[in-house]
Design an enzyme around this catalytic site. Structure first.
Site, PDB file in Angstrom:
ATOM      1  N   CYS A 286       0.831  -1.216   0.000  1.00 10.67           N
ATOM      2  CA  CYS A 286       0.000   0.000   0.000  1.00 10.67           C
ATOM      3  C   CYS A 286       0.862   1.262   0.000  1.00 10.67           C
ATOM      4  O   CYS A 286       1.728   1.453   0.851  1.00 10.67           O
ATOM      5  CB  CYS A 286      -0.964  -0.066   1.188  1.00 10.67           C
ATOM      6  SG  CYS A 286      -1.207   1.439   2.110  1.00 10.67           S
ATOM      7  N   GLY A 287       0.646   2.120  -0.989  1.00  9.57           N
ATOM      8  CA  GLY A 287       1.481   3.313  -1.174  1.00  9.57           C
ATOM      9  C   GLY A 287       1.422   4.281  -0.005  1.00  9.57           C
ATOM     10  O   GLY A 287       2.440   4.811   0.425  1.00  9.57           O
ATOM     11  N   HIS A 288       0.219   4.486   0.550  1.00 14.54           N
ATOM     12  CA  HIS A 288       0.105   5.412   1.685  1.00 14.54           C
ATOM     13  C   HIS A 288       0.836   4.861   2.911  1.00 14.54           C
ATOM     14  O   HIS A 288       1.317   5.617   3.742  1.00 14.54           O
ATOM     15  CB  HIS A 288      -1.360   5.667   2.030  1.00 14.54           C
ATOM     16  CG  HIS A 288      -2.078   6.418   0.950  1.00 14.54           C
ATOM     17  ND1 HIS A 288      -1.580   7.574   0.402  1.00 14.54           N
ATOM     18  CD2 HIS A 288      -3.248   6.177   0.311  1.00 14.54           C
ATOM     19  CE1 HIS A 288      -2.399   8.012  -0.533  1.00 14.54           C
ATOM     20  NE2 HIS A 288      -3.421   7.181  -0.613  1.00 14.54           N
ATOM     21  N   CYS A 289       0.881   3.510   3.024  1.00 15.43           N
ATOM     22  CA  CYS A 289       1.606   2.896   4.143  1.00 15.43           C
ATOM     23  C   CYS A 289       3.103   3.140   3.987  1.00 15.43           C
ATOM     24  O   CYS A 289       3.801   3.452   4.950  1.00 15.43           O
ATOM     25  CB  CYS A 289       1.347   1.392   4.206  1.00 15.43           C
ATOM     26  SG  CYS A 289      -0.401   0.946   4.252  1.00 15.43           S
TER      27      CYS A 289
END
Ligand SMILES: *[C@@H]1O[C@H](CO)[C@@H](O)[C@H](O)[C@H]1NC(C)=O
Ligand SMILES: *[C@@H]1O[C@H](CO)[C@@H](O)[C@H](O)[C@H]1NC(C)=O
Length: 496
Positions: free
Chosen positions: A54-57
């Site tokens: 996950c990019g936001h993670c």
């Protein structure tokens, strides 16, 4: 730009992995077997539920690491759970998107409501560590007043036990938003110029002391605090946007270049307007150059400044004014008056209506949104974002689904809408907060339900056949992609 940053970040983190040079981490890794034994005894800790892809993670990671190192010295632990491995922990905790952050007090969770930046995480958790109400005496009242931008202090005497209960409950429920102090010493009350029971809000802006003069009940005091906690007109940025967002009041933005010569004059001219509508609407100014994307998000063209927009936070609607003419103060005054009188229509962004629908899935745009209310049809609609990984993964299955129903277009509509290029109109009755959001409406009805199954072809077909009223049956061959039912959370607030 955003993609470039993400790509760079991904490259950096994989380079670090290859080199094996990751710094030792202060973030605890929790598993199903360790979760309760670590979390339950801690009076206060923060847990991130994430997925490695996950990019936001990934963007959060360095901030989370930094916060863990700082907070470790204060006895506050930060931990993480990889939901692709620890599925049971994440489903027990009802994790619906990545990343999800929760604050635990002796095992009992509440949602984390701070930013995803290191300093934001640190100050949020430091506030969580304080008792909700601090005991304040005449010796330290003046220090306490300076501790935050706004500080609430109640002055109570020993007999005021009902008021004490009201105040403590108010403080417990709103501890994320304010610092609460309690003075029980009569001398201190006298020095502060109040008679118990009383509540005073101390501020670092406008009038520095505001006394509450209503009845001593939680709801009214809370409304008082919410109205007085923000300046009449402040500059808004990532660090204070949440305050405005959470107030739920419509937010009026004056977009300007920060060097504009007339800025001070305009702000002074807007103050009486802000004062008149205090508690009903908030006013801010914003650096239009830095936050041009925010302007575009409010459907401003973003080509010339100053401009103005009202964002109705609860209704998720927006009212942009690109050209303020020669007298911005007067234009804003007139526009605001019309808005508050309910005379304005919200602006709804739309892509052009497609000339042809030649793909397997109907391309829906805001200007044609009412098509999905067609009572003759079962309607499935996906709201996606071009950047969303789950949406990209779903696309081939969704196209196949569209093909399956291609022969039944008069009865079943399979549609998709790019929810970054189109606003979901208020007529929808729902808002889109994560991607993909998939909604279904059976024929003969106007009400939408969420599709929450796994996103395989079979699940979609079963779902439509079970919930639909069109009577169309198609067969699914087992082309199951096995995607897990998770959504990516957009960082809707902190990017402003
Ligand atoms: C103020 O002083 C009192 C008495 O020394 C102390 O108990 C209290 O914790 C202090 N409050 C703050 C906010 O520092
Ligand atoms: C299922 O997948 C196969 C191979 O990927 C493809 O040839 C076939 O057309 C698909 N079936 C359906 C019903 O889409």
């Amino acid at each position: 730009m955003k993609f470039a940053q993400k790509a760079l970040l991904a490259a950096l983190s994989s380079a670090a992995l290859v080199a094996g040079s990751e710094a030792p981490s202060d973030v605890l890794d929790l598993t199903e077997s360790s979760f309760n034994s670590v979390v339950d005894p801690e009076p206060l800790m923060l847990v991130e539920f994430f997925a490695p892809w996950c990019g936001h993670c990934q963007a959060l990671k360095p901030h989370y690491e930094e916060a863990a190192t700082t907070l470790k010295d204060e006895g506050i632990k930060l931990a993480k759970v990889d939901c692709t491995v620890e599925e049971k922990v994440c489903s027990d905790q009802q994790v619906g998107g990545y990343p999800t952050l929760k604050v635990f007090r002796n095992g009992s969770p509440s949602d984390y409501a701070g930013t995803r930046k290191a300093d934001g995480i640190i100050s949020y958790m430091q506030k969580q560590a304080l008792p909700a109400v601090s005991h304040v005496t005449s010796a330290n009242l003046s220090d306490f007043k300076q501790k935050d931008k706004v500080v609430a202090v109640a002055f109570l005497s020993d007999g005021d036990s009902a008021e004490r209960k009201v105040y403590t409950e108010l403080a417990d429920a709103n501890r994320d938003d304010y610092m609460f102090g309690l003075v029980t010493d009569a001398e201190a009350a006298k020095a502060a110029g109040v008679t118990a029971p009383a509540v005073v809000l101390y501020r670092k802006f406008d009038e520095p002391e505001v006394k509450y003069d209503g009845e001593f009940n939680g709801e009214d005091i809370k409304a008082f605090l919410a109205a007085e906690r923000v300046p009449l007109i402040d500059e808004v940025g990532p660090e204070n946007f949440m305050t405005y967002f959470e107030s739920g009041l419509p937010l009026a933005y004056y977009f300007t270049e920060p060097e504009a010569e007339n800025l001070d004059t305009v702000l002074a001219g807007l103050k009486p307007l802000a004062k008149e509508h205090k508690g009903k609407m908030n006013f801010v100014w914003i650096d239009a150059v830095k936050f041009v994307n925010h302007a575009k998000g409010l459907n401003l063209r973003g080509e010339s400044w100053p401009s103005f927009a009202i964002q109705d936070i609860q209704g998720s609607t927006k009212y942009p004014v690109d050209d303020l003419g020669k007298d911005p103060v007067q234009s804003i005054h007139d526009f605001t008056t019309q808005y508050l009188a309910g005379k304005l229509k919200p602006s709804i962004k739309s892509e052009p209506v497609p000339k042809e629908q030649d793909g397997p899935v109907h391309v829906l745009v805001a200007d044609e949104f009412d098509l999905i209310f067609d009572e003759k049809k079962d309607v499935l609609v996906e709201f996606y974002a071009p950047w969303c990984g789950h949406c990209k993964k779903l696309a081939p299955t969704y196209d196949t689904l569209g093909e399956k129903y291609a022969a039944h277009k008069d009865k079943v509509m399979v549609a998709k809408m790019d929810a970054t290029a189109n606003d979901v109109p208020p007529s929808a009755g729902f808002q889109v907060q994560s991607f993909p959001t998939i909604k279904f409406k059976p024929a003969g009805s106007k009400a939408f339900v969420d599709f929450e199954g796994d996103r395989s072809l079979e699940s979609f077909i079963d779902f439509i056949s079970l919930n639909g009223k069109s009577g169309v049956k198609v067969s699914a061959e087992a082309n199951d992609s096995g995607a897990a039912p998770v959504a990516e959370k957009a960082p809707s607030h902190e990017e402003l």
